[in-house]
Design an enzyme around this catalytic site. Structure first.
Site, PDB file in Angstrom:
ATOM      1  N   TYR A 226      84.441  12.589  54.132  1.00 17.37           N
ATOM      2  CA  TYR A 226      85.182  13.396  55.119  1.00 17.37           C
ATOM      3  C   TYR A 226      86.620  13.670  54.727  1.00 17.37           C
ATOM      4  O   TYR A 226      87.349  14.319  55.463  1.00 17.37           O
ATOM      5  CB  TYR A 226      85.101  12.771  56.520  1.00 17.37           C
ATOM      6  CG  TYR A 226      85.492  11.314  56.634  1.00 17.37           C
ATOM      7  CD1 TYR A 226      86.795  10.900  56.451  1.00 17.37           C
ATOM      8  CD2 TYR A 226      84.539  10.346  56.947  1.00 17.37           C
ATOM      9  CE1 TYR A 226      87.160   9.574  56.580  1.00 17.37           C
ATOM     10  CE2 TYR A 226      84.883   9.009  57.081  1.00 17.37           C
ATOM     11  CZ  TYR A 226      86.187   8.623  56.889  1.00 17.37           C
ATOM     12  OH  TYR A 226      86.536   7.306  57.008  1.00 17.37           O
ATOM     13  N   LYS A 227      87.046  13.153  53.567  1.00 17.37           N
ATOM     14  CA  LYS A 227      88.427  13.413  53.148  1.00 17.37           C
ATOM     15  C   LYS A 227      88.440  14.602  52.177  1.00 17.37           C
ATOM     16  O   LYS A 227      88.243  15.731  52.585  1.00 17.37           O
ATOM     17  CB  LYS A 227      89.022  12.166  52.505  1.00 17.37           C
ATOM     18  CG  LYS A 227      89.075  10.959  53.444  1.00 17.37           C
ATOM     19  CD  LYS A 227      89.623   9.750  52.694  1.00 17.37           C
ATOM     20  CE  LYS A 227      89.483   8.464  53.474  1.00 17.37           C
ATOM     21  NZ  LYS A 227      90.355   8.399  54.636  1.00 17.37           N
TER      22      LYS A 227
HETATM   23  C1  LIG Z   1      90.126   3.112  51.308  1.00 17.11           C
HETATM   24  C2  LIG Z   1      89.339   3.377  52.558  1.00 17.11           C
HETATM   25  N1  LIG Z   1      88.160   2.766  52.731  1.00 17.11           N
HETATM   26  C3  LIG Z   1      87.436   2.985  53.846  1.00 17.11           C
HETATM   27  C4  LIG Z   1      87.871   3.851  54.828  1.00 17.11           C
HETATM   28  C5  LIG Z   1      87.103   4.103  56.079  1.00 17.11           C
HETATM   29  O1  LIG Z   1      85.877   3.574  56.187  1.00 17.11           O
HETATM   30  P1  LIG Z   1      84.913   4.078  57.332  1.00 17.11           P
HETATM   31  O2  LIG Z   1      84.526   5.485  57.011  1.00 17.11           O
HETATM   32  O3  LIG Z   1      83.801   3.125  57.297  1.00 17.11           O
HETATM   33  O4  LIG Z   1      85.667   4.064  58.625  1.00 17.11           O
HETATM   34  C6  LIG Z   1      89.087   4.518  54.665  1.00 17.11           C
HETATM   35  C7  LIG Z   1      89.614   5.453  55.686  1.00 17.11           C
HETATM   36  O5  LIG Z   1      89.288   5.492  56.844  1.00 17.11           O
HETATM   37  C8  LIG Z   1      89.827   4.263  53.506  1.00 17.11           C
HETATM   38  O6  LIG Z   1      91.000   4.866  53.338  1.00 17.11           O
HETATM   39  N1  LIG Z   2      88.517   7.324  59.153  1.00 14.89           N
HETATM   40  C1  LIG Z   2      89.470   7.703  60.031  1.00 14.89           C
HETATM   41  C2  LIG Z   2      89.217   7.660  61.422  1.00 14.89           C
HETATM   42  O1  LIG Z   2      88.010   7.186  61.820  1.00 14.89           O
HETATM   43  C3  LIG Z   2      90.179   8.081  62.324  1.00 14.89           C
HETATM   44  C4  LIG Z   2      91.394   8.547  61.856  1.00 14.89           C
HETATM   45  C5  LIG Z   2      91.687   8.543  60.505  1.00 14.89           C
HETATM   46  C6  LIG Z   2      90.734   8.083  59.614  1.00 14.89           C
HETATM   47  C7  LIG Z   2      91.018   7.974  58.197  1.00 14.89           C
HETATM   48  O2  LIG Z   2      90.221   8.381  57.414  1.00 14.89           O
HETATM   49  C8  LIG Z   2      92.234   7.277  57.801  1.00 14.89           C
HETATM   50  C9  LIG Z   2      92.327   7.126  56.325  1.00 14.89           C
HETATM   51  N2  LIG Z   2      91.240   6.391  55.712  1.00 14.89           N
HETATM   52  C10 LIG Z   2      93.600   6.487  55.855  1.00 14.89           C
HETATM   53  O3  LIG Z   2      93.789   6.489  54.657  1.00 14.89           O
HETATM   54  O4  LIG Z   2      94.408   6.014  56.627  1.00 14.89           O
END
Ligand SMILES: Cc1ncc(COP(=O)(O)O)c(C=O)c1O
Ligand SMILES: Nc1c(O)cccc1C(=O)C[C@H](N)C(=O)O
Length: 416
Positions: A226-227
């Site tokens: 999603y990024k």
């Molecule tokens: C390095 C990293 N790992 C994991 C996640 C998120 O994991 P998830 O998609 O399980 O919330 C993020 C951002 O949300 C991230 O920046």
């Molecule tokens: N995963 C996210 C969410 O569930 C809500 C808001 C932001 C995010 C993000 O992806 C944050 C991101 N991983 C970060 O680098 O801070």
């Protein structure tokens, strides 16, 4: 130093410029938060309608076969593979990054336990994204075999932490706060020399820069779609396993989608021979389907071109902020060296939260992370050089005019 017209010229000569039309972006917004949530590919709206109206509405249960729903995690994995230096049959798009970390870390710890039960340490960085550390902590507690997390405060301290008790080196390739980029090949080599396995989180590198998992000889990896891959909010994550561990690693979440023959309906779990064993249960198909719209855009360019533009954008942003906002207390926390930088730039400011809110109020969307960090992500598929110029001008206005002091910019929201 470039001026606004120079930025327009850079856009006019940018070979990636036509790809911006593949995305839906509000005209009044400068979007610099693709490192948190990528913009929407235009094709996603029609694809969502197709899945909901035809595939679900008309195809009903038949669509698991006729619309290829059941095969989606593997098919998307194969399509994503070239972006991360992986081969066909090595990647799945499934579950969340957190859940995939649990599965892969659990599998690697088990493998190490069988090879040498004294190796019970997971090495990572204290500044790693919290979920990575939380998942490791939870696994260690659950296993009750004396596993522990060893955290280093600086990347330079990683070698010293890799003692003969280490099972897994678990790192995020690009730091979510600073945008600092690790040398994946060198750190993986070091981990292997010390008898550890290397697990990489590519959340901030997949789609942002060329990644070569096979070339780096990594053991396993996870990441977000999603990024920089623009898969949509909460889109399923991905996981990769090195060819040498395919069919060897065992998932701790042994669900029926990972069974060798899910529809044999056997009471006894029997894992799929390949990557499929790392599936667990039924996937969110609407979300899965949209990931494809983001991946399609990458097939119109290559990661070397993406990296070239990413570095040009971030170089320009750093130079302009230093020139035009130099009177303000902004501290660059992103490495200047290209080989150490991902595709984001972060500045620390004593009033970082309010400054970011004021900037968003002007239509320049970045985000805020503790402590005091203004974070700006650059997505070369749709970010223009003129966006960089306009963002810096907005930042200058916010700082010179002390706009951030307004009451409304002090209010904390749940998501920053
Ligand atoms: C390095 C990293 N790992 C994991 C996640 C998120 O994991 P998830 O998609 O399980 O919330 C993020 C951002 O949300 C991230 O920046
Ligand atoms: N995963 C996210 C969410 O569930 C809500 C808001 C932001 C995010 C993000 O992806 C944050 C991101 N991983 C970060 O680098 O801070």
């Amino acid at each position: 130093m470039p001026n606004r017209d120079d930025c327009l010229q850079l856009d006019a000569h940018d070979p990636l410029a036509p790809l911006r039309a593949a995305f839906e972006l509000p005209p009044s917004v400068v979007y610099l938060d693709g490192n948190s949530l990528g913009a929407r590919p235009r094709a996603a709206a029609a694809r969502a309608a197709q899945v909901v109206q035809q595939e679900w509405g008309e195809g009903l249960i038949r669509s698991w076969n006729s619309a290829g729903w059941f095969a989606l995690p593997r098919r998307l994995g194969d399509r994503l593979a070239p972006l991360i230096g992986a081969g066909a049959g090595e990647v799945l798009v499934t579950d969340t990054t957190s859940v995939n970390l649990f599965k892969l870390l659990g599998a690697l710890l088990r493998l190490q336990h069988e090879r040498d039960a004294r190796r019970r340490v997971i090495v990572s960085e204290r500044g790693n994204f919290p979920t990575d550390l939380h998942i490791a902590q939870g696994l260690a507690r659950m296993l009750r075999q004396g596993h522990e997390l060893r955290l280093v405060d600086r990347a330079e301290d990683i070698p010293a932490a890799l003692g003969d008790d280490v099972a897994v080196l678990m790192l995020t390739q690009v730091d979510y706060r600073t945008g600092a980029l690790h040398d994946m090949a060198a750190l993986t080599r070091l981990a292997h020399e010390r008898g550890a396995l290397a697990l990489w989180d590519l959340a901030h590198s997949a789609g942002a820069l060329p990644v070569d998992l096979r070339g780096a000889d990594a053991d396993a990896a996870v990441g977000c779609t999603y990024k920089y891959l623009n898969g949509g909010p909460g889109a399923p994550a991905f996981l990769w396993i090195a060819p040498r561990w395919q069919g060897v690693l065992e998932t701790p979440l042994s669900g029926w989608w990972g069974h060798a023959e899910p529809f044999a309906m056997e009471p006894q779990y029997r894992p799929d021979a390949g990557i499929g064993r790392f599936l667990c249960g039924t996937q969110g198909i609407v979300s899965q389907a949209l990931v494809e719209c983001g991946l399609e855009v990458f097939e119109r360019t290559d990661m070397a071109a993406v990296r070239h533009k990413s570095l040009a954008l971030t170089d320009l942003f750093i130079a302009l902020v230093e020139q035009r906002c130099g009177a303000h207390p902004l501290t660059l926390i992103t490495p200047r060296q290209h080989e150490r930088r991902g595709s984001q730039v972060s500045w620390q400011h004593p009033q970082g939260y309010a400054v970011m809110q004021a900037l968003i109020g002007r239509g320049v969307i970045g985000d805020y992370r503790e402590p005091g960090i203004l974070r700006f992500g650059f997505t070369p598929l749709y970010t223009r050089f003129i966006d960089v110029w306009d963002a810096v001008e907005a930042l200058r206005a916010v700082l010179d005019g002390e706009e951030w002091k307004q009451e409304r910019f002090q209010v904390r929201t749940a998501v920053t």
